[in-house]
Structure formats: C-alpha cells, structure tokens
Enzyme design. Structure first.
Site, short mmCIF file in Angstrom:
data_model
loop_
_atom_site.label_atom_id
_atom_site.label_comp_id
_atom_site.label_asym_id
_atom_site.label_seq_id
_atom_site.Cartn_x
_atom_site.Cartn_y
_atom_site.Cartn_z
CG ASP A 238 -21.31 -1.37 -1.52
OD1 ASP A 238 -22.10 -0.77 -0.78
OD2 ASP A 238 -20.13 -1.61 -1.22
CD GLU A 354 -16.14 -0.58 -1.49
OE1 GLU A 354 -16.57 -1.71 -1.24
OE2 GLU A 354 -16.17 -0.07 -2.62
#
Length: 457
Positions: A238, A354
C-alpha cells in the site's frame, strides 16, 4: 367588531389517516424505533404526514427526498449498476435506498420508495406503480422487505396513498421481524451498499487507474495551494504504491512549472523487522527526500506517562494493544510535523479492504489529508503496483500492520479473522461463505465510527 375565525374542520377522508398516523407514532415509541425515510415519488410526504402528529418528532431521525439517480447514489449509496440494470422504479433500487437510509443515519428502521406518480407512464411502467422497501436493524442484524403496489387516482392521490401505505406496512413488517417470521435476508443488499459506499468497482484498468490517481494527487496539491506531499513508507504494497503515485504527482507538477516536493518518511519503532523491504520500496519510489524518525522514544514515553498518571491494563496483551495505537498516532504526529514545516499534505494509504474492516487506527494511519487508494481492493492495489513496476516481492508481500510488540509481524489476515481473498470477493459482489460474510458485515457496522467525522450535537 372582532373577527372570529371558525374552527378548522378536517375533511372526512383525512380522519382515518390521522388515526393511522397516531398508531404509527405510538408504535415507533413503544418499540423505541428511530425512523429514516428515503423517498422518491412521494418527495418527503411520508415524513411530512407522520410529522402532522404531535410527539412524532422524537421517533424521526431524518427524511430524504431523492429524485435523481445522482442523489440516490450520493446520499444513499445506491449502486450505479443497480440503477442501470434494474431502473429507478424497481424493488432492487428501493432496497438499496432503504439500506442506505438505515446505515447512513442514526436510525433503526427505514422506509424507501420509488415509483411513477404521474401524470404519464415512464419506460412502460404504469402510473401509480410504487416500489417500497422497509429496512430494520434488530439484534445486530439487518432485515429487508420489499413490495410493489399500484395505486389509483391523480398524481397527488397516488403520492398520499403511497405514503400512508408505507407507514401502515412498517408496523406489520416490524412485528414480523420481532416474531421471527422474517429471515435476515439483507446480506446481499447490504453487501451491495457497502461496495457502493466504499466506491469499489469489480474490475479496473490498472494503467488508467494509475494515471487517474496521479492526476488526483496533482490536482489536489494545486487546488490546496500547498507545495509538498508527505507519506510514511513501511515496505508494504500500500505505501509502496501510494508513494510512487505521490512522486509521479509532484514530478508532473514540476513539469508544469509548479514547485512541488515529495517527502518519504521512515518511521520505525526501534528496529523494524522488515527494514530491507522498506529500503527496497524507497529505491523503487525514488522520493525527492527521505526523513527517518524513530518513534520508539516518543511512544514509550507516552505509555509511561499514562501509566504514571494512573492508567492500568487488564493484562499484557491489552497494554500492548494500546501501545500499538500509540505507535500509529506517533507516526502521524511526525508526518504532520513535516507537512506543517513544508506546506504539505499528508498522504494516507487506506484502501477499501481496510476501510471495510476498520483495520486502521483512528487518528493514526486513518488520519490524513488525501487518500489516493480509496475504492481499491487489496488485489487492485497489487495490480497498480505491478503496472508501476514495483518489485514483485513487495507487490505480493503478506500484509502486516506490525503494531504489536508481543506479536511482531502478525499477519493482517490472522488479526482480521478473514482472508483478503474473501474481503476482495465480498467487495466486488462475489459469493463468500456465510461465516466470512457475517464477520465482515458485523465488523463494518462495529467500526462505522472510524469512517465518520466526529459526532456532534
């Protein structure tokens, strides 16, 4: 001579309606229900009719009149795919409207409708056709019921009849839910709502997404009047992808004659176990500047000060969990300090997976000015990494937040209790096991506070 106004007389046809409205008010109060409405063809009439009854306001959260497809998407997270596939007047659309009204507001019951009040039919659908949906939150589950009905009369007669019908059936359907006569069948609709709310699309063109998100960062930098981007680099996919996007954005700005700079930050706690991965990520990103700030001293000092101030813990695991959140927030403190000193925006790395699971620290890694990975599944972030040319070892690396000192390098999937494959499948509308689906929906609901601005009076 004083003029005397004669007492108002209620039209005979309105008397039964008032009795219904009183029944609904009493029912909502008896069961401690808070109502949200999402109305298309009735344009707020459900809420307006109920509001005629004194005392009804304490059971009403909000009333939304949403005519256009854009409004349905913006305020209720109705998916564009549903609108295109099923049309505005459909039970599928009314279901997503009801779920959106329920989950986007402080309500435990929602009514939605969409239909053709007149004066002309539309897309072959007769005047008077109305699709309803009622959504209930009961014992941590969501229940969803839909009906389609036809009403006769002119435009306003159809609207009024539909509003009264929606309120009358609320009591019937809620009673069925409480009596266990309705199954919690809203999983699929709720799944679609979450997908839309988190702005996920099932498939992407990775190269187009890279270009779009670089332009997004570039435009935000220009529009804000700031001069730099700041991001912590951990060595995971990420931050590797977001870091490269940020560097490309500032390079584009400089090509356009705009002063811009990217500050990549290393923010280890003591010695990071996968430091080599972080260094490999930096070599790939090629940031303008790298700042290294070890957060151990600040984090440990904060925990020690809390304990000296009287904070106690139930066990070592709870203490370690609190310390993990302190670490995440110290990292953000450092990034905002650098941004403040360099007229910068802090870049976040949270993506849809997430966001779904609330797998971020509130006001820690969840605090940022700009989030370029929004809407991407974990697999889609990997796709962007591959297109950008990131090292395969980083693209396919097992994700870990690495916040727990007692469990270093704890895999995200172990902490979450569900795999990223299941999370991505859920987010893209695919079937997953009932156990995984229940875990994700419950976690999404439980972590809602993390995705919202602070609650205000």
């Amino acid at each position: 001579m004083a003029l005397v106004t004669p007492p108002a007389r209620m039209h005979p046809s309105r008397r039964p309606a008032m009795e219904l409205l009183r029944q609904v008010r009493d029912y909502l109060q008896d069961y401690s229900l808070k109502l949200a409405t999402a109305e298309s063809c009735t344009a707020g009439l459900i809420a307006s009719e109920l509001a005629r009854v004194p005392g009804s306001g304490q059971s009403m959260d909000c009333g939304l009149a949403v005519y256009s497809p854009e409004a349905k998407q913006r305020y209720l997270s109705v998916s564009a795919q549903t609108l295109e596939r099923c049309g505005l007047t459909s039970e599928a659309t009314s279901k997503e409207m009801a779920v959106g009204a329920l989950t986007n507001n402080d309500a435990n019951v929602a009514i939605a409708n969409t239909g053709i009040a007149g004066p002309e039919p539309h897309d072959g659908i007769p005047v008077g056709t109305v699709c309803f949906a009622w959504a209930f939150r009961y014992e941590q589950q969501i229940y969803l019921i839909a009906e389609t009905r036809h009403f006769s009369g002119d435009r306003n007669e159809v609207r009024l009849a539909a509003a009264h019908y929606a309120l009358k059936r609320l009591m019937t359907h809620h009673a069925a839910v409480v009596e266990g006569e309705v199954s919690a069948v809203a999983h699929q609709a709720h799944q679609a709502h979450i997908q839309t709310a988190l702005r996920v699309v099932p498939a992407i063109d990775p190269q187009q997404e890279v270009e779009r998100r670089v332009m997004f960062l570039y435009r935000q930098l220009l529009n804000s009047g700031q001069k730099s981007l700041v991001l912590g680099i951990s060595g995971g996919v990420d931050s590797t992808v977001a870091g490269r996007l940020a560097q490309l954005a500032v390079e584009k700005a400089r090509q356009e004659g705009v002063s811009a700079h990217f500050y990549a930050m290393r923010l280890p706690y003591d010695t990071q176990h996968d430091e080599a991965d972080a260094q490999q990520a930096l070599a790939f990103i090629k940031p303008d500047s790298v700042l290294s700030v070890n957060i151990q001293a600040a984090s440990d000092a904060m925990l020690a000060s809390l304990e000296a101030g009287g904070l106690g813990f139930t066990d070592a695991q709870q203490r370690d969990f609190v310390l993990g959140n302190i670490k995440a927030r110290q990292r953000m403190v450092a990034q905002y300090a650098v941004a403040g000193a360099n007229a910068g925006l802090v870049v976040g790395t949270d993506q849809a997976a997430e966001a779904l699971m609330g797998f971020f620290t509130k006001y820690g890694d969840g605090a940022c000015d700009i989030a370029p990975l929004t809407g991407l599944t974990k697999a889609q972030v990997r796709q962007l990494g591959a297109v950008l040319g990131a090292p395969e070892a980083l693209v396919e690396k097992q994700p870990t937040a690495d916040l727990e000192t007692l469990k270093p390098q704890l895999a995200d999937e172990e902490a979450l209790g569900v795999s990223y494959a299941d999370i991505d499948a859920f987010l893209t509308g695919k079937q997953v096991s009932e156990e995984a689906r229940a875990t994700m929906i419950q976690t999404y609901q439980r972590s809602a506070h993390k995705r919202h601005l602070p609650i205000t009076p």
